[in-house]
Design a protein around this motif. Structure first.
Motif, short mmCIF file in Angstrom:
data_model
loop_
_atom_site.label_atom_id
_atom_site.label_comp_id
_atom_site.label_asym_id
_atom_site.label_seq_id
_atom_site.Cartn_x
_atom_site.Cartn_y
_atom_site.Cartn_z
N ASP A 134 82.78 58.00 68.28
CA ASP A 134 82.03 56.92 68.31
C ASP A 134 80.81 57.08 67.68
O ASP A 134 80.40 58.06 67.03
N ARG A 135 79.95 56.20 67.44
CA ARG A 135 78.55 56.10 66.79
C ARG A 135 77.74 57.05 67.39
O ARG A 135 77.10 57.85 66.67
N THR A 136 77.73 57.11 68.74
CA THR A 136 76.98 58.28 69.47
C THR A 136 77.40 59.74 69.09
O THR A 136 76.46 60.38 68.77
N GLY A 137 78.59 59.92 69.20
CA GLY A 137 79.14 61.23 68.90
C GLY A 137 78.93 61.51 67.66
O GLY A 137 78.53 62.75 67.15
N LEU A 138 78.91 60.71 66.64
CA LEU A 138 78.67 60.95 65.13
C LEU A 138 77.25 61.26 64.97
O LEU A 138 76.89 62.30 64.51
N ILE A 139 76.53 60.69 65.61
CA ILE A 139 74.88 61.06 65.66
C ILE A 139 74.52 62.38 66.14
O ILE A 139 73.65 63.05 65.56
N LEU A 140 75.46 62.76 67.50
CA LEU A 140 75.04 64.01 67.71
C LEU A 140 75.62 65.04 66.84
O LEU A 140 74.79 66.16 66.79
N GLU A 141 76.80 64.81 66.13
CA GLU A 141 77.24 65.99 65.38
C GLU A 141 76.10 66.30 64.09
O GLU A 141 75.99 67.33 63.80
N ILE A 142 75.54 65.36 63.82
CA ILE A 142 74.66 65.22 62.73
C ILE A 142 73.45 65.96 63.20
O ILE A 142 72.94 66.96 62.27
N PHE A 143 72.92 65.33 64.43
CA PHE A 143 71.77 66.44 64.86
C PHE A 143 72.04 67.54 65.12
O PHE A 143 71.19 68.66 64.83
N GLY A 144 73.34 68.23 65.74
CA GLY A 144 73.70 69.33 65.58
C GLY A 144 73.41 70.12 64.33
O GLY A 144 73.31 71.45 64.54
N GLU A 145 74.01 69.58 63.25
CA GLU A 145 73.93 70.46 62.02
C GLU A 145 72.47 70.35 61.41
O GLU A 145 72.43 71.26 60.90
N ARG A 146 71.84 69.60 61.77
CA ARG A 146 70.44 69.67 61.43
C ARG A 146 69.48 70.41 61.91
O ARG A 146 68.41 70.72 61.33
N ASP A 288 70.27 51.16 67.70
CA ASP A 288 71.38 52.00 68.79
C ASP A 288 71.43 53.28 68.82
O ASP A 288 72.07 53.86 69.07
N LEU A 289 70.05 53.99 68.79
CA LEU A 289 70.00 55.48 69.14
C LEU A 289 70.26 55.66 70.54
O LEU A 289 69.59 54.88 71.54
N PRO A 290 70.97 56.84 70.98
CA PRO A 290 71.54 56.49 72.29
C PRO A 290 70.31 56.79 73.16
O PRO A 290 69.54 57.76 72.86
#
Length: 460
Positions: A134-146, A288-290
């Motif tokens: 979902d959107r939250t999971g995707l944002i978390l993946e991006i943050f983890g990579e950055r 919609d930032l978690p």
């Protein structure tokens, strides 16, 4: 002890989705943007009406988020949802339609640009036969990579564990097995794994608290050398890092992608009349930032809270710029920063070079509000308006320019170069004794520095 190690290993061995892990090259993905027709239109905290984000803008942002972690969106769709289903969010017909698209396109991942409950995520994965984020999971993946620094990694790990904690039943099939023997009697495997996760969360919180104390010490040291701190905030991809590089000459990554940079960067900069300042580039905001992400990044965002001046940078060329600005202002309010405080917040409109002359004039005219200072139009990419922005920043942190006259004796002429670098010299007169008299405009801080240096020289 062996059982606790087994539980701990189960947490480590079931990581969140890793883009590109299944095969070389971009991961094939389907991007779904649900548009709920019955969403609340008002802000829960202020009761103010919220700006409605266009479906097209939401679609483009979702695709941009997917591409930010090297996904290949083979199919994208905006889906109107009149009656959200508790089990799958989407209706059964749409779920079947997307299952066929996933199968034919050999997609490995489905992105749903909306929060999903653990049950919805589990059911969709079963029906679509693919991993679902979902959107939250995707944002978390991006943050983890950055994340690059220790602090950034800790913050992302903490947010990820909090996200995972409620989804253990979705991820692992062994979790309902009853545990017996040593340890907690009658404890199910899911309870054990949640306990292990909570232990990890507590450890990360402790480490982050240590990082926060270190950051506080650094901040305290900066306050002893009272350089004003200027923080740049804005929606992701508004051009913060490009502006940061333009103002400081730093080499911070600045790419046309969402969340190109994550970790905060601080640099010292000298303003036009010599005023030194610390410039801070922070993580970009997004709609919609978690909430647990905001909480995890509190230590980083404290740079904004403690800043003497905040630059709210907007991508004025984006059709959704007003809604993006509202999202940023809402997060600033959560941090205790009033975006309407014209003494502390400067609104800057970036990417003005992307507008034609007619739209530029219209937007600037619409932006004039008698209750606050007009926005500053710039292009961080071309440099247009940057000198004006620097001058306004200096005026805000050091006050208006003052006109003063300085007479230097012959043995003080080495001070002339400093005057030219830290003020606007209006006139210069050579005196008969070999000294000079200089008339210049300078900030209050420069004026005080001149008096201090001359006093020191005269008494040396």
């Amino acid at each position: 002890m062996a059982r606790k190690k087994d539980a701990d290993r189960s947490v480590r061995e079931k990581p969140a989705y890793q883009p590109g892990a299944e095969a070389e090259g971009p991961t094939r993905a389907v991007v779904i943007v649900p548009v709920l027709t019955r969403q609340p239109r008002g802000d829960e905290d202020t009761n103010r009406p919220r700006l409605t984000r266009s479906a097209e803008a939401r679609h483009d942002e979702a695709v941009g988020l997917a591409q930010a972690i090297n996904l290949d969106p083979i199919h994208t769709a905006v889906v109107t949802v009149n009656d959200p289903r508790p089990a799958t969010l989407l209706g059964s017909g749409k779920v079947a339609e997307f299952a066929e698209i996933v199968k034919e396109g050999r997609a490995e991942l489905v992105i749903v640009d909306h929060p999903l409950t653990p049950v919805q995520q589990r059911n969709l994965e079963k029906e679509l036969n693919a991993k679902v984020l979902d959107r939250t999971g995707l944002i978390l993946e991006i943050f983890g990579e950055r994340a690059r620094t220790k602090e950034g990694t800790l913050q992302v790990d903490l947010a990820h564990l909090n996200y995972q904690k409620g989804r253990l039943v979705r991820s692992w099939t062994h979790l309902e097995r009853q545990r017996g023997g040593a340890g907690f009697l009658g404890e199910t495997q899911i309870e054990s794994d949640r306990r292990v996760l909570q232990d990890k969360i507590n450890k990360l919180k402790h480490e982050l608290e240590t990082v926060r104390r270190t950051r506080d010490l650094h901040r305290a040291k900066r306050k002893k050398v009272p350089f004003p701190v200027v923080a740049i905030v804005g929606y992701t991809n508004a051009g913060k890092s490009t502006l940061f590089n333009r103002l400081t000459g730093a080499g911070v990554l600045a790419e046309d992608m969402l969340f190109a940079t994550l970790d905060p960067t601080l640099r010292r900069v000298r303003l036009p009349h010599g005023t030194p300042a610390i410039l801070s580039d922070t993580v970009g905001f997004i709609s919609d930032l978690p909430t647990h992400l905001i909480a995890a990044f509190r230590a980083t965002l404290e740079e904004v809270v403690e800043a003497d001046l905040v630059i709210h940078l907007r991508d004025i060329s984006d059709p959704d710029t007003a809604a993006q600005a509202e999202d940023v202002e809402r997060i600033l309010a959560d941090l205790g920063v009033d975006a309407g405080d014209g003494r502390r917040v400067i609104e800057v409109w970036n990417k003005i070079d992307r507008l034609d002359e007619g739209n530029r004039e219209r937007l600037l005219a619409d932006g004039i509000d008698g209750s606050k200072a007009p926005p500053i139009a710039i292009s961080a990419a071309t440099g247009e308006g940057i000198d004006v922005l620097k001058s306004i920043i200096e005026t805000r942190v050091s006050g208006e320019l003052e006109t003063l006259t300085v007479t230097l004796k012959p043995d003080q002429l080495g001070f002339v170069d400093w005057l030219y670098r830290n003020g606007d010299v209006v006139s210069r007169t050579d005196n008969e004794d070999g000294g000079i008299t200089v008339s210049l405009k300078a900030t209050r801080s420069a004026h005080e520095e001149i008096e201090t240096r001359l006093h020191r020289k005269n008494n040396g």
